[in-house]
Design an enzyme around this catalytic site. Structure first.
Site, short mmCIF file in Angstrom:
data_model
loop_
_atom_site.label_atom_id
_atom_site.label_comp_id
_atom_site.label_asym_id
_atom_site.label_seq_id
_atom_site.Cartn_x
_atom_site.Cartn_y
_atom_site.Cartn_z
N LYS A 58 -10.76 -3.26 -3.80
CA LYS A 58 -11.54 -2.02 -3.88
C LYS A 58 -10.68 -0.89 -4.41
O LYS A 58 -11.18 0.08 -4.95
CB LYS A 58 -12.05 -1.62 -2.50
CG LYS A 58 -13.04 -2.57 -1.89
CD LYS A 58 -13.70 -1.88 -0.71
CE LYS A 58 -14.18 -2.85 0.32
NZ LYS A 58 -13.46 -2.79 1.58
N LYS A 68 0.83 -1.20 0.00
CA LYS A 68 0.00 0.00 0.00
C LYS A 68 0.87 1.25 0.00
O LYS A 68 0.52 2.26 -0.62
CB LYS A 68 -0.93 0.02 1.22
CG LYS A 68 -2.09 -0.95 1.12
CD LYS A 68 -3.10 -0.67 2.22
CE LYS A 68 -4.26 -1.64 2.19
NZ LYS A 68 -5.20 -1.45 3.30
N LYS A 83 -5.04 -9.71 -6.98
CA LYS A 83 -6.33 -9.96 -6.31
C LYS A 83 -7.36 -8.87 -6.64
O LYS A 83 -6.99 -7.72 -6.92
CB LYS A 83 -6.14 -10.10 -4.79
CG LYS A 83 -5.88 -8.82 -4.08
CD LYS A 83 -6.06 -8.97 -2.57
CE LYS A 83 -5.90 -7.57 -1.97
NZ LYS A 83 -6.12 -7.46 -0.57
P1 AMP Z 1 -11.15 -5.20 2.72
O1 AMP Z 1 -11.85 -4.97 1.42
O2 AMP Z 1 -9.66 -5.04 2.56
O3 AMP Z 1 -11.71 -4.43 3.86
O4 AMP Z 1 -11.33 -6.76 3.05
C1 AMP Z 1 -12.40 -7.27 3.80
C2 AMP Z 1 -12.40 -8.79 3.81
O5 AMP Z 1 -12.52 -9.31 2.49
C3 AMP Z 1 -11.12 -9.41 4.38
O6 AMP Z 1 -11.44 -10.56 5.11
C4 AMP Z 1 -10.34 -9.76 3.16
O7 AMP Z 1 -9.41 -10.81 3.39
C5 AMP Z 1 -11.44 -10.18 2.20
N1 AMP Z 1 -11.02 -9.96 0.81
C6 AMP Z 1 -10.70 -8.77 0.24
N2 AMP Z 1 -10.38 -8.94 -1.05
C7 AMP Z 1 -10.50 -10.27 -1.32
C8 AMP Z 1 -10.30 -11.08 -2.49
N3 AMP Z 1 -9.92 -10.56 -3.66
N4 AMP Z 1 -10.54 -12.41 -2.40
C9 AMP Z 1 -10.93 -12.96 -1.22
N5 AMP Z 1 -11.13 -12.26 -0.08
C10 AMP Z 1 -10.91 -10.93 -0.12
#
Ligand code: AMP
Ligand code: TRP
Length: 337
Positions: A203, A113, A200
């Site tokens: 967002k 990041k 991956k």
């Molecule tokens: P975040 O969007 O970073 O707040 O992630 C929230 C949750 O979604 C966390 O448990 C992440 O590990 C999961 N997560 C985010 N992106 C992915 C992805 N591309 N594939 C699987 N899990 C994800």
């Protein structure tokens, strides 16, 4: 016997996508049937990178609404907003003071990041994993269901609890903090981008076409899947290192259509990319339709949504304060009288 406790959270940094749902939230829905569950919207984490103040509160509410739309039952699970419970920031500070700097310097997500942020890296971004450890440790959490990308952060939370708190300030018979276990799904733990099967789904990817938002319209979902990166082979297959996009999209199809990997591999073995993409688009639209309909209902009733968040806060706060008091006492802080 008391139920085992589960805690997880998502940042309100934009619309939730298929990765968030399939990698994390889908698992929460199952766990609430058998565990005591806490799900927070981690707005303090969100501000570790710059956020538009006009949008943050709105996104916080809509993330909570999406939890419910995805199947989290607010009568069973506590849904709350991280910044509503000041114990999160407070415990974060206490843990900051006992976490070695060199543990933090190993954090991969920070490095990734920080590169994206250029000169604009905040201390908060560096500190992010300690705040996450605070979120988890405050609730004596047994299990933390997350995607694969959070594995290292979970390891840090475990090490802080075990090596920096329990072994220094607790006793063997009476550990001060519960050491949490990660829970990472076998399938869906890492959903990849639609425009690059090696990255991956995220967002923060600048391309909206790299992800499918849970609230994207059927037309947009179909358009994004049609435009998704493919390759020059015919037929879809798993486990070919030269075909990350085939692996990712076929995996998505398996999870979304509820069929086994073997069965979709057979079904799609000799069909064209064009035909496959239409099947995947249809399956995705169908699986998101009930979530989208429920979301529209929930987001309309602001008073009800806020009430659920308040109820979640009440329950969570009680537990959080108990743990915080216990740790402050162990560290030698003078309790107020
Ligand atoms: P975040 O969007 O970073 O707040 O992630 C929230 C949750 O979604 C966390 O448990 C992440 O590990 C999961 N997560 C985010 N992106 C992915 C992805 N591309 N594939 C699987 N899990 C994800
Ligand atoms: N860091 C997590 C993510 O981006 C979000 C998060 C914050 C979290 N606090 C948490 C997840 C506590 C599980 C438990 O994915």
């Amino acid at each position: 016997m008391a139920l085992k406790r589960v805690l997880s959270g998502v940042q309100p940094t934009g619309s939730l996508h298929l990765g968030n749902w399939l990698g994390a939230i889908r698992n929460w829905v199952e766990l609430q049937k058998t565990h005591e569950t806490y799900f927070c919207v981690v707005d303090l984490h969100a501000i570790t990178v710059s956020q538009d103040p006009q949008l943050l509160a709105k996104n916080t509410l809509s993330t909570a609404a999406l939890y419910i739309a995805c199947g989290i039952n607010p009568d069973i699970s506590s849904i709350f907003v991280q910044s509503h419970i000041s114990a999160h920031s407070e415990l974060c500070w206490l843990l900051n003071c006992i976490t070695p700097l060199n543990w933090m310097e190993r954090m991969i997500q920070f490095k990734e990041k920080a590169i994206k942020q250029g000169d604009n890296v905040s201390i908060g971004l560096f500190n992010y994993p300690v705040l996450m450890a605070a979120d988890i440790l405050l609730y004596d959490t047994d299990l933390v269901p997350v995607g694969e990308d959070q594995k290292q952060h979970l390891e840090l939370a475990r090490n802080i609890a075990q090596q920096r708190v329990n072994s220094k300030y607790g006793t063997n018979e009476k550990p001060l903090l519960k050491v949490p276990e990660p829970l990472i799904m076998k399938q869906g733990a890492k959903i990849m981008s639609l425009v690059d099967g090696q990255n991956k789904m995220s967002k923060s990817d600048p391309s909206d076409f790299s992800r499918i938002g849970l609230l994207d319209s059927p037309e947009l979902i179909t358009k994004k899947i049609k435009k998704a990166k493919s390759d020059s082979y015919s037929g879809l297959e798993f486990n070919n290192p030269e075909r990350p996009e085939s692996d990712n999209l076929l995996g998505l199809y398996s999870i979304i259509s509820g069929q086994s990997r073997d069965s979709v591999a057979k079904e799609c073995n000799d069909i064209s990319w064009g035909k496959f993409k239409l099947m995947l688009a249809d399956a995705t639209v169908n699986s998101l339709e009930p979530i989208q309909a429920k979301y529209q209902e929930i987001i309309k009733d602001d008073a009800c949504l806020r009430q659920w968040i308040n109820i979640g806060k009440e329950k969570a706060e009680e537990q959080a304060q108990t743990t915080l008091r216990r740790l402050k006492k162990a560290l030698g802080m003078l309790p107020p009288q």
